[in-house]
Write an enzyme that holds these catalytic residues in place. Sequence first.
Site, PDB file in Angstrom:
ATOM      1  N   HIS A   7       9.273   3.597   9.373  1.00 39.69           N
ATOM      2  CA  HIS A   7       9.042   2.749   8.204  1.00 39.69           C
ATOM      3  C   HIS A   7       7.587   2.753   7.772  1.00 39.69           C
ATOM      4  O   HIS A   7       6.695   3.085   8.532  1.00 39.69           O
ATOM      5  CB  HIS A   7       9.506   1.306   8.452  1.00 39.69           C
ATOM      6  N   GLU A  43       9.836 -10.798   7.221  1.00 38.69           N
ATOM      7  CA  GLU A  43       9.914  -9.409   6.757  1.00 38.69           C
ATOM      8  C   GLU A  43      11.329  -8.967   6.414  1.00 38.69           C
ATOM      9  O   GLU A  43      12.298  -9.563   6.866  1.00 38.69           O
ATOM     10  CB  GLU A  43       9.284  -8.472   7.802  1.00 38.69           C
ATOM     11  N   GLN A  59       9.280  -1.509   5.020  1.00 33.66           N
ATOM     12  CA  GLN A  59       9.220  -2.852   5.601  1.00 33.66           C
ATOM     13  C   GLN A  59       8.270  -3.696   4.751  1.00 33.66           C
ATOM     14  O   GLN A  59       7.073  -3.426   4.698  1.00 33.66           O
ATOM     15  CB  GLN A  59       8.700  -2.798   7.046  1.00 33.66           C
ATOM     16  N   HIS A  83       0.723  -0.574   7.588  1.00 34.82           N
ATOM     17  CA  HIS A  83       0.881   0.294   8.759  1.00 34.82           C
ATOM     18  C   HIS A  83       1.994   1.317   8.537  1.00 34.82           C
ATOM     19  O   HIS A  83       2.789   1.183   7.622  1.00 34.82           O
ATOM     20  CB  HIS A  83       1.178  -0.526  10.024  1.00 34.82           C
ATOM     21  N   GLU A 133       2.268   2.252  14.354  1.00 34.67           N
ATOM     22  CA  GLU A 133       3.277   1.559  15.162  1.00 34.67           C
ATOM     23  C   GLU A 133       4.251   2.591  15.714  1.00 34.67           C
ATOM     24  O   GLU A 133       4.703   3.473  14.978  1.00 34.67           O
ATOM     25  CB  GLU A 133       4.011   0.547  14.271  1.00 34.67           C
TER      26      GLU A 133
HETATM   27  C1  V0V Z   1      -7.522  -4.108  10.229  1.00 33.21           C
HETATM   28  N1  V0V Z   1      -8.128  -2.917  10.087  1.00 33.21           N
HETATM   29  C2  V0V Z   1      -7.235  -2.046   9.625  1.00 33.21           C
HETATM   30  C3  V0V Z   1      -6.030  -2.778   9.475  1.00 33.21           C
HETATM   31  N2  V0V Z   1      -6.246  -4.049   9.871  1.00 33.21           N
HETATM   32  N3  V0V Z   1      -7.324  -0.736   9.336  1.00 33.21           N
HETATM   33  C4  V0V Z   1      -6.220  -0.140   8.858  1.00 33.21           C
HETATM   34  N4  V0V Z   1      -5.023  -0.783   8.677  1.00 33.21           N
HETATM   35  C5  V0V Z   1      -4.900  -2.084   8.971  1.00 33.21           C
HETATM   36  N5  V0V Z   1      -3.734  -2.697   8.804  1.00 33.21           N
HETATM   37  C6  V0V Z   1      -9.526  -2.595  10.379  1.00 33.21           C
HETATM   38  C7  V0V Z   1     -10.454  -3.537   9.646  1.00 33.21           C
HETATM   39  O1  V0V Z   1     -10.749  -3.056   8.364  1.00 33.21           O
HETATM   40  C8  V0V Z   1     -11.671  -3.575  10.548  1.00 33.21           C
HETATM   41  O2  V0V Z   1     -12.466  -2.452  10.309  1.00 33.21           O
HETATM   42  C9  V0V Z   1     -11.084  -3.443  11.940  1.00 33.21           C
HETATM   43  O3  V0V Z   1      -9.783  -2.819  11.767  1.00 33.21           O
HETATM   44  C10 V0V Z   1     -10.895  -4.815  12.595  1.00 33.21           C
HETATM   45  O4  V0V Z   1     -10.125  -5.583  11.714  1.00 33.21           O
HETATM   46  P1  V0V Z   1     -10.138  -7.159  11.556  1.00 33.21           P
HETATM   47  O5  V0V Z   1      -9.971  -7.475  10.133  1.00 33.21           O
HETATM   48  O6  V0V Z   1     -11.290  -7.745  12.304  1.00 33.21           O
HETATM   49  O7  V0V Z   1      -8.794  -7.565  12.224  1.00 33.21           O
HETATM   50  P2  V0V Z   1      -8.422  -7.739  13.740  1.00 33.21           P
HETATM   51  O8  V0V Z   1      -9.260  -6.870  14.623  1.00 33.21           O
HETATM   52  O9  V0V Z   1      -8.344  -9.196  14.027  1.00 33.21           O
HETATM   53  O10 V0V Z   1      -6.935  -7.147  13.675  1.00 33.21           O
HETATM   54  C11 V0V Z   1      -6.678  -5.816  13.404  1.00 33.21           C
HETATM   55  C12 V0V Z   1      -5.511  -5.343  14.306  1.00 33.21           C
HETATM   56  C13 V0V Z   1      -4.346  -6.308  14.060  1.00 33.21           C
HETATM   57  C14 V0V Z   1      -5.174  -3.930  13.882  1.00 33.21           C
HETATM   58  C15 V0V Z   1      -5.982  -5.371  15.757  1.00 33.21           C
HETATM   59  O11 V0V Z   1      -3.939  -6.221  12.705  1.00 33.21           O
HETATM   60  C16 V0V Z   1      -3.167  -6.112  14.959  1.00 33.21           C
HETATM   61  O12 V0V Z   1      -3.158  -6.513  16.128  1.00 33.21           O
HETATM   62  N6  V0V Z   1      -2.054  -5.492  14.431  1.00 33.21           N
HETATM   63  C17 V0V Z   1      -0.862  -5.245  15.209  1.00 33.21           C
HETATM   64  C18 V0V Z   1       0.211  -6.260  14.931  1.00 33.21           C
HETATM   65  C19 V0V Z   1       0.690  -6.259  13.501  1.00 33.21           C
HETATM   66  O13 V0V Z   1       0.096  -5.626  12.637  1.00 33.21           O
HETATM   67  N7  V0V Z   1       1.791  -7.049  13.214  1.00 33.21           N
HETATM   68  C20 V0V Z   1       2.306  -7.180  11.873  1.00 33.21           C
HETATM   69  C21 V0V Z   1       3.383  -6.203  11.632  1.00 33.21           C
HETATM   70  P3  V0V Z   1     -14.031  -2.591   9.967  1.00 33.21           P
HETATM   71  O14 V0V Z   1     -14.065  -3.514   8.785  1.00 33.21           O
HETATM   72  O15 V0V Z   1     -14.607  -3.190  11.228  1.00 33.21           O
HETATM   73  O16 V0V Z   1     -14.459  -1.187   9.700  1.00 33.21           O
HETATM   74  S1  V0V Z   1       4.837  -6.618  12.562  1.00 33.21           S
HETATM   75  C22 V0V Z   1       5.932  -5.294  12.427  1.00 33.21           C
HETATM   76  O17 V0V Z   1       5.516  -4.233  11.837  1.00 33.21           O
HETATM   77  C23 V0V Z   1       7.212  -5.450  12.965  1.00 33.21           C
HETATM   78  C24 V0V Z   1       7.685  -6.713  13.563  1.00 33.21           C
HETATM   79  C25 V0V Z   1       8.168  -4.296  12.957  1.00 33.21           C
HETATM   80  O18 V0V Z   1       7.861  -3.236  12.424  1.00 33.21           O
HETATM   81  O19 V0V Z   1       9.286  -4.455  13.502  1.00 33.21           O
HETATM   82 CO    CO Z   2       6.377  -2.467  11.281  1.00 35.68          CO
END
Ligand code: V0V
Ligand code: CO
Length: 140
Positions: A7, A43, A59, A83, A133
């Site tokens: 996705h 979602e 998604q 993502h 992911e």
């Molecule tokens: C943040 N950054 C990204 C980003 N989010 N880069 C690309 N794509 C993204 N989505 C970059 C951001 O610009 C910063 O870069 C750096 O990473 C740190 O970001 P932050 O804003 O300080 O945010 P954090 O570190 O608090 O969180 C970022 C992470 C977080 C990636 C660690 O989003 C995370 O844990 N994601 C995993 C869980 C998730 O996304 N769940 C929702 C979908 P600079 O500015 O320092 O250069 S749930 C899902 O998909 C489900 C249930 C499913 O598919 O079934």
């Molecule tokens: Co997802």
Amino acid sequence: MLLRIDHVGIACHDLEEKIEFYESTFGLTVVSREINEEQGVREAMLHVADGAQGASYVQLMEPLHPDTVVGKFLAKRGEGVHHIGYGVADVAKALEEVGAKGVRLIDERPRHGSMGASIAFLHPKDVGGVLTELVQTARR
Ligand code: V0V
Ligand code: CO
């Protein structure tokens, strides 16, 4: 290791409005709607296609609160692609293999994803700026 694109995850402010857009513009159909408290999202999965290795979806995600990963993403970057989810046969094994290559794992262990899948995220900073992911589809 990657079997297919499972996705594309898209962050939005208003889930119902975006569902309506994808249905009316592209003729997609919602196959699942869930609230995932752990991930902080409401979602929906919209079916795009079926392939030899399984189906692919869009998604659409709306944050449950501003203080969630998707809420913070929206505040910082606005709506858009959040993502990419790739299908893998065994998410725990894939995590081990990717981790061994030095990619930072956001999840050391798989978590619960949409439609019963096991999911795990890789850090975007180690994947060329793409939040990645890994998705192991639930057995039917
Ligand atoms: C943040 N950054 C990204 C980003 N989010 N880069 C690309 N794509 C993204 N989505 C970059 C951001 O610009 C910063 O870069 C750096 O990473 C740190 O970001 P932050 O804003 O300080 O945010 P954090 O570190 O608090 O969180 C970022 C992470 C977080 C990636 C660690 O989003 C995370 O844990 N994601 C995993 C869980 C998730 O996304 N769940 C929702 C979908 P600079 O500015 O320092 O250069 S749930 C899902 O998909 C489900 C249930 C499913 O598919 O079934
Ligand atoms: Co997802």
